[in-house]
Design a protein around this motif. Structure first.
Motif, mmCIF file in Angstrom:
data_model
loop_
_atom_site.group_PDB
_atom_site.id
_atom_site.type_symbol
_atom_site.label_atom_id
_atom_site.label_comp_id
_atom_site.label_asym_id
_atom_site.label_seq_id
_atom_site.Cartn_x
_atom_site.Cartn_y
_atom_site.Cartn_z
ATOM 1 N N TYR A 11 2.683 6.075 5.841
ATOM 2 C CA TYR A 11 2.667 5.707 4.506
ATOM 3 C C TYR A 11 4.104 5.424 4.189
ATOM 4 C CZ TYR A 11 -2.153 6.858 3.641
ATOM 5 O OH TYR A 11 -3.490 6.801 3.714
ATOM 6 N N ILE A 12 4.989 5.290 5.107
ATOM 7 C CA ILE A 12 6.493 5.329 4.717
ATOM 8 C C ILE A 12 6.859 3.865 4.058
ATOM 9 C CG2 ILE A 12 8.556 4.581 6.012
ATOM 10 C CD1 ILE A 12 8.470 7.418 7.341
ATOM 11 N N SER A 13 6.393 2.807 4.489
ATOM 12 C CA SER A 13 6.603 1.586 3.864
ATOM 13 C C SER A 13 6.250 1.654 2.356
ATOM 14 C CB SER A 13 6.155 0.540 4.779
ATOM 15 O OG SER A 13 6.231 -0.678 4.193
ATOM 16 N N SER A 44 16.149 6.457 7.560
ATOM 17 C CA SER A 44 16.739 5.350 8.518
ATOM 18 C C SER A 44 15.710 3.905 8.286
ATOM 19 C CB SER A 44 16.673 5.887 9.977
ATOM 20 O OG SER A 44 15.315 6.195 10.414
ATOM 21 N N THR A 45 14.433 4.354 8.087
ATOM 22 C CA THR A 45 13.667 3.034 7.706
ATOM 23 C C THR A 45 14.168 2.471 6.247
ATOM 24 O OG1 THR A 45 11.562 4.110 8.599
ATOM 25 C CG2 THR A 45 11.154 2.232 7.012
ATOM 26 N N ARG A 46 14.686 3.286 5.494
ATOM 27 C CA ARG A 46 14.980 2.807 4.172
ATOM 28 C C ARG A 46 16.392 1.892 4.229
ATOM 29 N NH1 ARG A 46 13.593 5.925 -0.816
ATOM 30 N NH2 ARG A 46 14.522 7.700 0.164
ATOM 31 N N ASN A 47 17.226 2.652 5.150
ATOM 32 C CA ASN A 47 18.550 1.938 5.603
ATOM 33 C C ASN A 47 18.172 0.659 6.117
ATOM 34 O OD1 ASN A 47 20.045 3.974 4.755
ATOM 35 N ND2 ASN A 47 20.542 4.701 6.841
ATOM 36 N N VAL A 48 17.252 0.546 6.942
ATOM 37 C CA VAL A 48 17.028 -0.751 7.464
ATOM 38 C C VAL A 48 16.510 -2.002 6.500
ATOM 39 C CG1 VAL A 48 15.097 -2.112 9.048
ATOM 40 C CG2 VAL A 48 16.092 -0.011 10.058
ATOM 41 N N ALA B 182 6.117 -4.124 10.709
ATOM 42 C CA ALA B 182 7.435 -4.882 10.747
ATOM 43 C C ALA B 182 8.482 -3.891 10.631
ATOM 44 C CB ALA B 182 7.739 -5.944 9.998
ATOM 45 N N ARG B 183 8.524 -3.009 9.289
ATOM 46 C CA ARG B 183 9.760 -1.799 9.136
ATOM 47 C C ARG B 183 9.656 -0.960 10.226
ATOM 48 N NH1 ARG B 183 8.504 -1.145 2.670
ATOM 49 N NH2 ARG B 183 9.664 -3.245 2.114
ATOM 50 N N ALA B 184 8.611 -0.601 10.948
ATOM 51 C CA ALA B 184 8.273 0.486 11.620
ATOM 52 C C ALA B 184 9.070 -0.174 13.085
ATOM 53 C CB ALA B 184 7.122 0.853 12.037
ATOM 54 N N LEU B 185 8.883 -1.187 13.351
ATOM 55 C CA LEU B 185 9.407 -1.828 14.587
ATOM 56 C C LEU B 185 10.757 -1.915 14.514
ATOM 57 C CD1 LEU B 185 6.633 -4.540 15.401
ATOM 58 C CD2 LEU B 185 7.074 -2.456 16.810
#
Ligand code: ZN
Lengths: 81, 209
Positions: A11-13, A44-48, B182-185
């Motif tokens: 559910y992170i996204s 880190s996902t948020r940073n991306v 995509a974000r996970a990748l």
């Protein structure tokens, strides 16, 4: 409901986009309080997402806009003539 | 940025069709960036993307009277750009092997994120902007096309889920699934490389919280 790490990753996204409902959000927040790994994955996902959105990273080729508008002018003239 | 203004657009279109052709420059300007990057994501190189962008814009101009205002102008423009891009890809008989029109998404499935607590903890010196740009572009370019398009429109051009779905002709659910994947990748491929690069915090972590 107790949720595990894999559940959180799933559910992170949606979490980043504010698209999880209040109940799930509360569960995730609770998990994040005690789980260093998931907090790091979230950050880190948020940073991306933030880096990717930075307009300066993705710049149009030099002169792109000028060439495009010259092409439009050609078309407009060709049509008139 | 998505700075569309439906009233300005509608008026502009009317006036262009009535003969004030020069206004087309102003109408298309806010869409230029998105057109280019959508095409870049489809075609994979800047020269082809620019050529296709010019072609797209001319097609938009020539078909302007067909715009019915049922979607946002930009969304309509991007669907023309997408068709232009797909048409070119078919001609060069699909240089990219992934299917652009795939209607089925794999489920998000199991994925193991890059586990790097240090990324947020150690504020190392920033990478050069240029170097960062190259790393990000390479990571996005290596995504399968169906994910790359979604990232491009949602995260780079900041279109909302509905607009992204309309421009790519997929469902909103598919947009969300692909975006997540995509974000996970990207997290997995980028986190190890970007360790130490922390975006400036001001204003960046406020949303969704
Ligand atoms: Zn966890």
């Amino acid at each position: 409901m107790r949720i595990d790490c894999k559940h959180v990753w799933e559910y992170i996204s949606a979490y980043i986009d504010g698209e999880v409902d209040a109940e799930l959000r509360a569960h995730i927040d609770k998990h994040l309080e005690t789980c260093e790994i998931c907090s790091a994955v979230l950050d880190s996902t948020r940073n991306v997402v933030v880096l990717v959105a930075d307009g300066r990273v993705f710049e149009l080729p030099a002169g792109f806009s000028q060439r495009l508008h010259e092409r439009i002018d050609q078309e407009l003239k060709a049509e008139t003539g | 940025m998505n700075l569309s203004n439906p009233e300005f657009e509608a008026e502009c279109i009317q006036r262009i069709l009535a003969g004030e052709k020069q206004l087309f420059h102003e109408l298309i300007r806010p869409c230029e960036r998105s057109i280019f990057f959508l095409l870049l994501s489809l075609l994979g190189n800047e020269t082809d993307a620019e050529d296709a962008a010019q072609e797209t814009v001319i097609k938009v101009y020539l078909n302007l009277r067909l715009f019915r205002g049922e979607s946002q102008f930009k969304t309509w423009v991007l669907s023309i750009a997408r068709n232009e891009g797909l048409g070119r890809l078919r001609k060069v008989n699909s240089r990219r092997e992934d299917s652009l029109d795939a209607e089925t998404d794999e489920t998000t499935g199991d994925y193991t994120p890059a586990i790097l607590t240090s990324w947020r903890e150690i504020p190392l010196e920033e990478l050069e902007r240029k170097e960062l740009g190259e790393i990000l572009r390479a990571a996005i370019d290596s995504l399968p096309a169906i994910y790359r398009n979604v990232v491009l429109l949602r995260d780079i051009e900041e279109m909302d889920v509905r607009e992204t779905a309309q421009a790519l002709r997929i469902t909103e659910g598919a947009v969300k699934v692909r975006l997540h994947r995509a974000r996970a990748l990207l997290q997995k491929s980028l986190a190890p490389k970007l360790k130490g690069f922390v975006p400036k915090r001001k204003g960046l972590f406020g949303w969704g919280l």
